[in-house]
Design a protein around this motif. Sequence first.
Motif, PDB file in Angstrom:
ATOM      1  N   ASP A 180      30.698 -28.114  25.918  1.00  0.00           N
ATOM      2  CA  ASP A 180      30.442 -27.508  24.363  1.00  0.00           C
ATOM      3  C   ASP A 180      29.191 -27.708  23.969  1.00  0.00           C
ATOM      4  OD1 ASP A 180      32.912 -26.204  22.533  1.00  0.00           O
ATOM      5  OD2 ASP A 180      31.200 -26.939  21.465  1.00  0.00           O
ATOM      6  N   GLU A 181      28.506 -26.701  23.485  1.00  0.00           N
ATOM      7  CA  GLU A 181      27.109 -26.965  22.817  1.00  0.00           C
ATOM      8  C   GLU A 181      27.025 -27.938  21.820  1.00  0.00           C
ATOM      9  OE1 GLU A 181      24.063 -24.363  23.156  1.00  0.00           O
ATOM     10  OE2 GLU A 181      24.931 -23.697  24.865  1.00  0.00           O
ATOM     11  N   SER A 182      28.104 -27.972  20.822  1.00  0.00           N
ATOM     12  CA  SER A 182      28.113 -28.851  19.760  1.00  0.00           C
ATOM     13  C   SER A 182      27.940 -30.265  20.072  1.00  0.00           C
ATOM     14  CB  SER A 182      29.383 -28.679  18.921  1.00  0.00           C
ATOM     15  OG  SER A 182      30.407 -28.949  20.027  1.00  0.00           O
ATOM     16  N   ARG A 183      28.253 -30.701  21.415  1.00  0.00           N
ATOM     17  CA  ARG A 183      28.284 -31.972  21.866  1.00  0.00           C
ATOM     18  C   ARG A 183      26.770 -32.619  22.225  1.00  0.00           C
ATOM     19  NH1 ARG A 183      32.698 -33.915  24.373  1.00  0.00           N
ATOM     20  NH2 ARG A 183      34.532 -32.384  24.881  1.00  0.00           N
ATOM     21  N   PHE A 184      25.674 -31.550  22.118  1.00  0.00           N
ATOM     22  CA  PHE A 184      24.212 -32.121  22.335  1.00  0.00           C
ATOM     23  C   PHE A 184      23.738 -32.521  21.223  1.00  0.00           C
ATOM     24  CE2 PHE A 184      24.732 -28.577  26.012  1.00  0.00           C
ATOM     25  CZ  PHE A 184      25.236 -29.383  26.743  1.00  0.00           C
ATOM     26  N   ASP A 185      23.906 -31.943  19.923  1.00  0.00           N
ATOM     27  CA  ASP A 185      23.212 -32.482  18.910  1.00  0.00           C
ATOM     28  C   ASP A 185      23.613 -33.884  18.332  1.00  0.00           C
ATOM     29  OD1 ASP A 185      22.080 -30.065  18.191  1.00  0.00           O
ATOM     30  OD2 ASP A 185      23.748 -29.274  17.101  1.00  0.00           O
ATOM     31  N   PHE A 186      24.901 -34.345  18.707  1.00  0.00           N
ATOM     32  CA  PHE A 186      24.984 -35.788  18.546  1.00  0.00           C
ATOM     33  C   PHE A 186      24.124 -36.788  19.363  1.00  0.00           C
ATOM     34  CE2 PHE A 186      27.653 -39.549  20.075  1.00  0.00           C
ATOM     35  CZ  PHE A 186      27.780 -40.137  18.820  1.00  0.00           C
ATOM     36  N   GLU A 187      24.103 -36.188  20.758  1.00  0.00           N
ATOM     37  CA  GLU A 187      23.253 -36.972  21.528  1.00  0.00           C
ATOM     38  C   GLU A 187      21.694 -37.075  21.187  1.00  0.00           C
ATOM     39  OE1 GLU A 187      24.975 -38.552  23.986  1.00  0.00           O
ATOM     40  OE2 GLU A 187      26.609 -37.619  23.572  1.00  0.00           O
ATOM     41  N   TYR A 188      21.020 -35.814  20.530  1.00  0.00           N
ATOM     42  CA  TYR A 188      19.916 -35.805  20.236  1.00  0.00           C
ATOM     43  C   TYR A 188      19.649 -36.937  19.002  1.00  0.00           C
ATOM     44  CZ  TYR A 188      19.340 -31.948  23.029  1.00  0.00           C
ATOM     45  OH  TYR A 188      19.201 -30.998  24.373  1.00  0.00           O
ATOM     46  N   GLU A 189      20.410 -36.717  18.131  1.00  0.00           N
ATOM     47  CA  GLU A 189      20.584 -37.831  16.859  1.00  0.00           C
ATOM     48  C   GLU A 189      20.668 -39.396  17.490  1.00  0.00           C
ATOM     49  OE1 GLU A 189      23.335 -37.051  13.836  1.00  0.00           O
ATOM     50  OE2 GLU A 189      22.783 -35.000  13.893  1.00  0.00           O
ATOM     51  N   TYR A 190      21.426 -39.519  18.211  1.00  0.00           N
ATOM     52  CA  TYR A 190      21.836 -40.674  18.948  1.00  0.00           C
ATOM     53  C   TYR A 190      20.419 -41.090  19.642  1.00  0.00           C
ATOM     54  CZ  TYR A 190      23.608 -44.185  22.008  1.00  0.00           C
ATOM     55  OH  TYR A 190      23.884 -45.433  22.869  1.00  0.00           O
ATOM     56  N   ALA A 191      19.942 -40.531  20.580  1.00  0.00           N
ATOM     57  CA  ALA A 191      18.680 -40.707  21.269  1.00  0.00           C
ATOM     58  C   ALA A 191      17.403 -41.153  20.319  1.00  0.00           C
ATOM     59  CB  ALA A 191      18.323 -39.719  22.249  1.00  0.00           C
TER      60      ALA A 191
END
Length: 269
Positions: free
Chosen positions: A214-225
């Motif tokens: 689900d595309e929405s998962r990627f934003d969390f990962e960018y913030e985390y990184a």
Amino acid sequence: MTTLTKMKLNKKNYHSREADLAYMSVSQFKSFVNCEAKTLAKLKGEYVEPSTNALLVGSYVHAAFENNEVFNEVVEENSDAIFKKNGGKYADFTQADLMIDALKNDSFAMFALEGEKEQIFTAYLFGTEWKIKVDSVNLDRKTFSDIKTTQDLYKRYWSTKYDGWVSFIESWDYVLQMAIYRKVIELATGALCTPYIIAVTKENPPNKAVVHFDESRFDFEYEYAEMKLNRILQIKKEEIEPIRCDKCNYCKSTKELKDTIEVGALIYE
Ligand SMILES: [Zn+2]
């Protein structure tokens, strides 16, 4: 000393210490999150992580989907680890053969894996140059895919990062990997690609799945990184001291006790 010429990456130098010093990678990022002290020691050449049979099994499976030449090379170079004296293969590799066949005999899995194999890309992201090596990338249809082996597709793991139960995909930070790969490929080629994980299990018979996100998962990962990288890059430049995890093999082997710990510290961080 800084140098303005970027190191050119190829298959031979991709995993070298020089390349790891010049570039951030998803595995280096994950290693820093696990243990800052160990990762800095590795980058400085003071600690070499012992290679494991599991790593070799991983290379063996990946090579089988790259091409015959690479696969034969891996088999020849590691014949002592793969073959028993009687000529048969050790159990891990007999299992790996089952996993390879499970995917090769599945036309949908092979369709998902169609593309250029083991492609290297680099791009500047979140304050650092990244390097990635993608199992299979298909810029015509804007997809890329990565093969992952796991114990069991449905096993649940506790995650402090996500503060909940997660699948092997989140537990091994594969969503983060797909997110970073996607961004680096976009910056390097202009194509925003959809990632897929082709998962195959170490069961007999192996289970398998093609996983999308689900595309929405990627934003969390960018913030985390981005949040984690600030500190990681400072450690890499040796501007601040790395923290020891006190749990990994590097920390255990270099541990010197100085104080007592309260019993609660054994299970709560
Ligand atoms: Zn450690």
